[in-house]
Design an enzyme around this catalytic site. Sequence first.
Site, PDB file in Angstrom:
ATOM      1  N   ASP A 123       3.965  -3.812  -5.758  1.00 28.92           N
ATOM      2  CA  ASP A 123       4.511  -4.988  -5.350  1.00 28.92           C
ATOM      3  C   ASP A 123       5.988  -4.965  -5.250  1.00 28.92           C
ATOM      4  O   ASP A 123       6.757  -5.440  -4.541  1.00 28.92           O
ATOM      5  CB  ASP A 123       4.034  -6.451  -6.372  1.00 28.92           C
ATOM      6  CG  ASP A 123       2.604  -6.830  -6.069  1.00 28.92           C
ATOM      7  OD1 ASP A 123       2.073  -6.253  -4.760  1.00 28.92           O
ATOM      8  OD2 ASP A 123       2.278  -7.752  -6.869  1.00 28.92           O
ATOM      9  N   GLU A 168       0.795  -1.224  -0.064  1.00 26.65           N
ATOM     10  CA  GLU A 168       0.076  -0.044   0.036  1.00 26.65           C
ATOM     11  C   GLU A 168       0.820   1.302   0.028  1.00 26.65           C
ATOM     12  O   GLU A 168       0.413   2.241  -0.738  1.00 26.65           O
ATOM     13  CB  GLU A 168      -0.813   0.245   1.241  1.00 26.65           C
ATOM     14  CG  GLU A 168      -1.894  -1.297   1.171  1.00 26.65           C
ATOM     15  CD  GLU A 168      -2.932  -1.216   0.124  1.00 26.65           C
ATOM     16  OE1 GLU A 168      -3.188  -0.141  -0.416  1.00 26.65           O
ATOM     17  OE2 GLU A 168      -3.332  -2.064  -0.580  1.00 26.65           O
TER      18      GLU A 168
HETATM   19 ZN   LIG Z   1      -2.544  -2.542  -4.675  1.00 25.17          ZN
END
Ligand SMILES: [Zn+2]
Length: 428
Positions: A375, A288
């Site tokens: 990611d 996030e």
């Molecule tokens: Zn995401």
Amino acid sequence: MPSANFLVLNPTVLSYVFAAALLLSLLIKFWLNGRQVRHVMRHRDTVPAAFAATVPLAAHQKAADYTVARARFGLLSLAFNAAVLLGWTLLGGLDLLNSALHGLGWSPMAYQLSLLAAFALIGGLLDLPFELYSTFRIEQRFGFNRMTWKLYLADSLKGLAVGALIGLPIAALILWLMGAAGPYWWAWAWGAWMGFNLLILVLYPTVIAPLFNKFEPLADESLKQRVQGLMARCGFAAKGLFVMDGSRRSAHGNAYFTGIGAAKRVVFFDTLLARLNGAEVEAVLAHELGHFKHKHVLKRMLTMFALSLAAFALLGWLSAQPGFYLAFGVQPNLDGRLPNDALALLLFLLVLPVFGFFFTPLGSLLSRRDEFQADAYACAQASGADLASALLKLHEDNAGTLTPDPVYARFYYSHPPASERLAAIAAH
Ligand SMILES: [Zn+2]
């Protein structure tokens, strides 16, 4: 006097363009949905090789059944929504509602607000059976629903009150600007709309969300230290760490940031904390944070600002064209006693998504690119292995299919399919 002014809308042409776009979008939606159902069913009885060691066959089959149940239900609501849209527009539903209200002799603003409110209420009632079936049948059958009828009713009433309290003033403001701010009203209305959106961003975490859920400060000391360590490493400041009782309504887990600037807070669903260990929570949070570090949130907001400016400008032009109303089955009020602004707003909100649908794959593509970037950031700031195991657990808990149809996924998926995502994480 014959004139060939192409800036005057021809209602017949516009209604045919609309009908063609609606038909084409339906064909694409049905085709994609059919592909997804067939693909998932074909792979139902074998766990893909890459997951054979980590995902039990029963979980894979549950995911397949859940995906197929949602897709089939999706077909039904697609067909219904298209019928409702046709009913409002070409079949004259909005015109009927309008003529019922505009003879009542109310003030222009009262008439316009009542038109918007009546439209919203009727739309909500038409949606209700689908929402109930989705929550109390499908989600229930797969063990995700935690909502009781009592909670559902309380939510609906609160939602209605909040919607009226927030929606009516901003609608009144925009309608007033449409009538009083001259030919460039749409620029003013856009400004008001943007200001309203920023206000909601500030009010949502502290005023609106607590009406529906309980937020408690994160109590787990070791997790708190872990999370604060991560945020310090990433140079990220937030006002607080909170746990939300998401389990009151659903077993699906999540974590998110809300608010802007210094008022940002991190919210964990209790369902997420119950399922993931500390290292996995840290990895999910790092993902996030990656969205913030790569300015995805800001970029999305700016894109939304730009698109809504274009939409308001388009509405500014359309609302002055009698052909715009006639094309969608509505007789505009031409006597000048009552304004057509609420009608224009409603028609615009009904019709625009039909054309917007064709841009879905572009939005999905950009969103998946952001997910890969987030990611990658998480892999650099936390552990890729923990992120992978967290994603796999969440995927299983949400009964996400591991074998989506590739075309369906390219079109709709805002997140990369699990196999692609985990392969990219493993490569870091
Ligand atoms: Zn995401």
